[in-house]
Design a protein around this motif. Structure first.
Motif, short mmCIF file in Angstrom:
data_model
loop_
_atom_site.label_atom_id
_atom_site.label_comp_id
_atom_site.label_asym_id
_atom_site.label_seq_id
_atom_site.Cartn_x
_atom_site.Cartn_y
_atom_site.Cartn_z
N SER A 121 0.82 -1.15 0.08
CA SER A 121 -0.06 -0.07 0.06
C SER A 121 0.88 1.22 -0.07
O SER A 121 0.27 2.29 -0.39
CB SER A 121 -0.93 0.08 1.18
N ARG A 122 2.22 1.10 0.33
CA ARG A 122 2.93 2.43 0.44
C ARG A 122 3.19 3.03 -0.90
O ARG A 122 3.63 3.90 -1.28
CB ARG A 122 4.13 2.19 1.26
N TRP A 123 3.31 2.35 -2.03
CA TRP A 123 3.10 2.44 -3.28
C TRP A 123 2.63 3.92 -3.66
O TRP A 123 3.06 4.61 -4.55
CB TRP A 123 2.92 1.35 -4.42
N VAL A 124 1.25 4.17 -3.01
CA VAL A 124 0.55 5.02 -3.61
C VAL A 124 1.06 6.16 -3.10
O VAL A 124 0.84 7.46 -3.74
CB VAL A 124 -0.76 5.01 -3.13
N ARG A 125 2.02 6.25 -2.33
CA ARG A 125 2.68 7.45 -1.60
C ARG A 125 3.99 7.84 -2.57
O ARG A 125 4.72 8.68 -2.19
CB ARG A 125 3.21 7.20 -0.10
N TYR A 126 4.47 6.82 -3.40
CA TYR A 126 5.55 7.09 -4.35
C TYR A 126 5.26 8.02 -5.39
O TYR A 126 4.30 7.53 -6.22
CB TYR A 126 6.22 5.80 -4.84
N ARG A 127 5.68 9.06 -5.50
CA ARG A 127 5.25 10.17 -6.41
C ARG A 127 5.74 9.96 -7.87
O ARG A 127 5.02 10.43 -8.74
CB ARG A 127 5.80 11.55 -5.90
N ASN A 128 6.83 9.50 -8.25
CA ASN A 128 7.24 9.26 -9.53
C ASN A 128 6.90 7.72 -9.96
O ASN A 128 7.47 7.55 -11.32
CB ASN A 128 8.94 9.18 -9.21
N LEU A 129 6.03 7.00 -9.59
CA LEU A 129 5.81 5.71 -10.15
C LEU A 129 4.77 6.25 -11.33
O LEU A 129 3.88 6.83 -11.16
CB LEU A 129 5.01 4.69 -9.28
N ASP A 130 4.76 5.39 -12.31
CA ASP A 130 3.79 5.48 -13.42
C ASP A 130 2.62 4.77 -12.96
O ASP A 130 2.43 3.49 -13.07
CB ASP A 130 4.30 4.93 -14.71
N ARG A 131 1.54 5.36 -12.59
CA ARG A 131 0.19 4.95 -12.20
C ARG A 131 -0.39 4.19 -13.35
O ARG A 131 -1.28 3.29 -13.02
CB ARG A 131 -0.60 6.02 -11.69
N SER A 132 -0.21 4.58 -14.52
CA SER A 132 -0.77 3.67 -15.77
C SER A 132 -0.48 2.26 -15.54
O SER A 132 -1.12 1.19 -15.99
CB SER A 132 -0.58 4.21 -16.97
N LEU A 133 0.90 1.97 -15.15
CA LEU A 133 1.18 0.42 -14.87
C LEU A 133 0.37 0.01 -14.09
O LEU A 133 0.44 -1.33 -13.85
CB LEU A 133 2.78 0.61 -14.47
N PHE A 134 -0.03 0.61 -12.84
CA PHE A 134 -0.85 -0.08 -11.82
C PHE A 134 -2.17 -0.72 -12.62
O PHE A 134 -2.33 -2.24 -12.27
CB PHE A 134 -1.46 1.01 -10.96
N PHE A 135 -2.75 -0.25 -13.58
CA PHE A 135 -3.75 -0.91 -14.15
C PHE A 135 -3.16 -1.67 -15.21
O PHE A 135 -3.88 -2.72 -15.56
CB PHE A 135 -4.61 0.42 -14.94
N LYS A 136 -2.28 -1.32 -16.04
CA LYS A 136 -1.85 -2.46 -16.85
C LYS A 136 -1.33 -3.79 -16.43
O LYS A 136 -1.74 -4.81 -17.01
CB LYS A 136 -0.61 -1.86 -17.93
#
Length: 237
Positions: A121-136
């Motif tokens: 769940s801490r991943w949502v606090r990482y600002r530089n992650l490409d959120r589109s990859l969460f869906f992909k």
């Protein structure tokens, strides 16, 4: 007189119960580690996986993506990648590598089973992650509280909160609202017994209070599993 206390934060020992179904059946399970890893998360996920067989790969900068490609199962078998990287750099590297492998296999018309990533769940606090990859990559994680601002109930609360206080609500604002909706009606009845074993979902997070034999307080037993889906929707279980 014995005072009863209700804990809205879920019981830590039940944190990953909702992850169990992700590993059931014929699944190709792969643990991916990096230079920095979350040892506690790894122990917890091994306990959830139990006796199911799994593969393990170390992926860091410079590691050929072929190592991941070789671990993927073909169509008919789901691929579940448990990403154990403990920092933003490692998570970003691994998610990018998984996406690259997926693109490469599609370009080669190489058959691949469904891909899912289990994360933290801490991943949502990482600002530089490409959120589109969460869906992909169909990312799933467990969290103690979830308020999706795309959810209509949460949106309505946000509008009313901003109108009343002139600022965006915090996690404590959501918790306070949940507490009021759960406990205020219960005070008209026997709060200790009337609430036991009942499920509540005031906004988007669920609560299920239970009492262990050896303790007097009532603890929320419901963790939330957040699923990012390839159709760009977010579901909460």
């Amino acid at each position: 007189y014995k005072r009863q206390v209700f804990s809205m934060s879920p019981e830590p020992s039940r944190r990953y119960e909702k992850m169990g179904p992700l590993f059931e059946g014929d699944k190709n399970i792969v643990f991916i580690t990096s230079d920095v890893n979350d040892a506690a998360f790894e122990r917890e996920m091994k306990a959830v996986v139990g006796g199911n067989p799994y593969q393990r790969v170390v992926y860091r900068k410079g590691t050929p993506s072929q190592q991941i490609d070789e671990m993927l199962a073909g169509s008919g078998t789901d691929n579940v990648f448990v990403v154990l990287a403990g920092d933003e750099t490692g998570v970003d590297l691994i998610l990018a590598a998984l996406s690259s492998v997926q693109n490469s296999r599609l370009a080669r018309s190489k058959r691949t089973g469904h891909i899912m990533v289990v994360g933290n769940s801490r991943w949502v606090r990482y600002r530089n992650l490409d959120r589109s990859l969460f869906f992909k990559l169909n990312v799933s994680f467990v969290t103690s509280y979830h308020a999706d601002r795309g959810n209509e109930a949460v949106l309505d609360f946000d509008r009313r909160y901003i109108e009343a206080f002139g600022r965006v609500p915090s996690l404590y604002s959501y918790r306070g609202y949940d507490a009021a909706l759960i406990f205020c009606p219960a005070m008209y009845n026997d709060i200790e017994y009337d609430m036991e074993g009942r499920s509540y979902t005031p906004l988007q997070t669920s609560y299920l209070f239970g009492q262990s034999e050896e303790r007097h307080n009532h603890v929320n037993r419901s963790w939330m599993r957040v699923n990012y889906n390839s159709d760009f929707t977010i579901t909460v279980e």
